[in-house]
Structures are given as C-alpha cells and as structure tokens.
Design an enzyme around this catalytic site. Structure first.
Site: not given
Ligand SMILES: Cc1ncc(COP(=O)(O)O)c(C=O)c1O
Length: 407
Positions: A124, A201, A204, A227, A365
């Site tokens: 992401h 990360d 998810q 999420k 993203c």
């Molecule tokens: C895999 C992953 N990493 C990071 C993020 C970013 O998280 P946040 O929007 O809570 O900052 C997301 C959000 O879509 C995500 O799906």
C-alpha cells in the site's frame, strides 16, 4: 467459551447494516477500505464522552484519572490482541499510515546513502511513500520484490534482494488488493539473518489473522483501528523494546518529554516518547472496545466464515466471461479484486451502487502493483465477519446486471 458466528445476530449489532442505499438493502463489501462499527464501539465512545472525559496523563482529578485508565486499558487490550510482551511496546498513532511514517522518520537520521530498503510490489502507498522520503532525502535505495502469477510473494526474489546493505524490510502481512498472506515469520528470519530490521504492515492482517508479534519476531508491526470495527483516527505501532530504544521520536510536544530547557531536551520512555500532544483519546477507547468485540469470537472461526463467504463470491464470478480475478494465492484472505474486459471498474462500482452494493474501484493505493498487473485500476469486493451468503448473492446478481448494461 467463544461466541459462535451467528451472522444474523452479528448484523443486528451494526446499525448501519439495516439501512437502504438507493432503495435497496445495503450490501457493504468495502471492508478492506474501512469496516462498519458495532454498537459496542459506538457506545464505548459516547459513554466515555458522557460520563468520564478529560485529558489523559496530566490530571490529578477524578475524571482525568478515569479517562487515563480507559485509555491505558485500551493499550493493554491491543497488547494482548497481538501478544506483545509489554504495553510499553504499543504506541497509539492516528492510523496505519502514521505508524509506518513514525518508523521511517525515526530511522531517517541513521540512513546513509546507498542503504537499502526492501519492499514488495504489493505494498500500500502507506508502506511505500515514507520509504521514498528516505530515498529522496537521505539517498536510500528502494529494492522491490515481485509477486508471482498467483499473487504469492517471490521468496527467492526476496532472498536475492537482501544484503548487508539492507536496513529495513517493509512488507505487508496481507495485501489489501490480492488478499495474499505473506510468510511474515520467514521474511523476518531472512531479514534478521542479514542484520536488517523488519516492519510488517498489518493493517489488513490484523483483522483477518491471528497475530502474534513475538512469534513473528518482527521489529515493528503497524495496525489500524478503522478496518477492525473500530473508529477512524486511531492505529497502533508495535515496536520491539530494543527497536524502540534506538528510534528517534517522530513528533515533538507535550507528554513525550522528560526535561525541557532552553538548550536541552530529554525524552520520556516509550511509548509516551512517541505520543506527542493530546492523543486521540476517545478513538483509542473505541479501538479497545473493537478489540473486545472481535475477541468474543474465535479467530479461526471468523477466518473460516470469511473464507466461506469469499469462496462463494469467487465461485460466483469465476465463470463470468472476460472476468479476471487478481490474486489466488493459497491461504489468501477475503479480498476479491477483479477486472472485467471492456469495463472500467469505476463504471462497474457506480452501477453496483445503484443496487445497494458497495465495492471499491481504483488503484487501491497500490500503483506499483497495478503497474505489475498491467491495469490502471481494479474492482474489489472485500468481506467482513458480518457479511452473509445473501450479501454475496446480491453482489453476483448485481454484477451480472451491470455487465449486461456495460458490455
Ligand atoms: C495494507 C494497508 N496498509 C496501510 C493502510 C493505511 O491505513 P490507514 O488508512 O489506517 O492509515 C491501508 C489502508 O487501506 C492498507 O490496506
């Protein structure tokens, strides 16, 4: 004993799921972007506001103490949820993005030109752009590891990318587009073997997998609240005590200091060292309530339910002419990304919305991944514990209708 997965009973706890969209019952399949909130979370935040709200850590008075207790109680819930060794290893952030920025910023001062950061192609942007900052500002080199045709991480490619120059391996634990679950323990082992740190990360994975940061042995693990049935504006960074000890604070301000003089400043201990200013107090309490809520269920039962729902959706779409599913790796999570020949995902999502079906369309993203897949965007249906077989059937029916209109 864990609560059984009774989807009707679960749905009844999410007020938004009983609303209509465009005259049709809402079918919410945009959970990978953000999940809906149960009454337990909504009530925890409003009850706290109504009965015991003040700023945290600073006060001597009763409300300040009660709020601090609730805020620190939420930290303990997150610690237990990911099996961190200590609450001092859990830092509240405003989301997953801030958690990753905190680490990238914190190590920036140590980065020498030519130091390498290893990323996967399915990251992401939150786990890409903070490392680009290190490339732009400190001369770091980004090295990319591909995924194969089913969407699994190329572990041989990872091995080849690692060297004594690797400073950080920053990889997703579960892809928000492909649903791929990475072998995070093995990635960590490989990275540590060359002396690199590891950031996972878990934005998810935190929702769908049973996360044990001690078993994974990672240095950092990023989580986000919204999420996982919690509020937006809150996330957490797990940092191993030894890693946090060497990490520079990201932001300066109140509460993160020990002594401030005209020519000198010394810092508080972790986690407070990394939580400058008034934190998102109510959101942290809501995050704690979300952890309590999801923890009523056995994680493997949640996973089994989501897998069943995903499989029904996968079977429903795979026969459709011209439809390609992106990401079919073994053990993947409940995220269904797909392209339909001759149809722009935005048009598709717009028509599905007319039938009350909420899916995501776009690059999610993850532009390097889109480039790798040879598409500019995909449509994505992503599933949560409250999704039912009826949701899937409504989605498939609407998809057929949309296809009929667009092709
Ligand atoms: C895999 C992953 N990493 C990071 C993020 C970013 O998280 P946040 O929007 O809570 O900052 C997301 C959000 O879509 C995500 O799906």
């Amino acid at each position: 004993m864990s609560r059984p997965i009774d989807v009707d009973a679960i749905r009844a706890e999410f007020p938004i799921l009983s609303r209509q969209v465009n005259g049709k019952p809402l079918v919410y399949l945009d959970n990978a972007a953000s999940a809906q909130k149960p009454n337990a979370v909504i009530d925890a935040m409003s009850d706290q506001s109504r009965t015991a709200y003040a700023n945290v850590h600073r006060g001597i008075h009763t409300l300040a103490n009660e709020t601090t207790e609730a805020y620190e109680g939420a930290r303990e819930k997150i610690r237990a949820f990911i099996n961190a060794g200590s609450v001092n290893e859990v830092i509240f952030t405003k989301g997953g993005t801030e958690a990753i920025n905190l680490v990238a910023n914190g190590i920036a001062g140590e980065i020498q030109p030519g130091d390498e950061i290893v990323l996967s192609i399915m990251e992401h942007h939150s786990n890409i752009v903070p490392w680009h900052f290190l490339r732009e500002r400190h001369g770091a080199v980004l090295k990319w590891v591909d995924v194969d045709e089913i969407g699994a991480l190329d572990m041989a490619g990872l091995e080849a990318a690692l060297s004594e120059k690797t400073r950080m391996v920053a990889v997703t634990h579960m892809s928000n587009v492909l649903g791929t679950v990475t072998d995070a323990a093995e990635i960590t082992r490989m990275a540590h073997a060359v002396g690199a740190e590891v950031l996972l990360d878990g934005c998810q994975a935190g929702v769908h997998l049973d996360v044990d940061v001690q078993a994974l042995d990672c240095d950092y693990y990023a989580l986000t609240g919204h999420k996982i049935y919690g509020p937006s504006g809150i996330g957490a960074l797990y940092g191993k005590a030894s890693a946090l000890a060497g990490l520079r604070p990201f932001q300066g301000g109140g509460e993160m200091i020990e002594i401030v003089e005209r020519e000198r400043v010394t810092y508080n201990e972790a986690p407070h060292k990394f939580e400058a200013g008034t934190p998102p107090i109510l959101q942290a309490i809501g995050f704690g309530a979300a952890i309590d809520w999801i923890s009523q269920f056995d994680k493997s039962a949640v996973r089994a339910h989501e897998d069943k729902i995903y499989q029904r959706a996968y079977e429903g779409v795979r026969g459709i002419n011209g439809l390609r599913v992106h990401g079919v790796a073994e053990g993947k999570g409940a995220v269904l990304s797909f392209s339909l020949d001759g149809v722009h995902p935005h048009d598709l999502a717009q028509i599905l919305d007319r039938y009350g079906v909420a899916v995501r369309a776009g690059h999610h993203c993850a532009q390097p991944l889109m480039d790798h897949l040879g598409v500019s965007a995909t449509a994505r249906a992503s599933f949560a514990v409250y999704n039912s077989e009826a949701d899937v059937d409504a989605f498939i029916e609407a998809l057929h209708k949309a296809r009929g209109m667009l092709i």
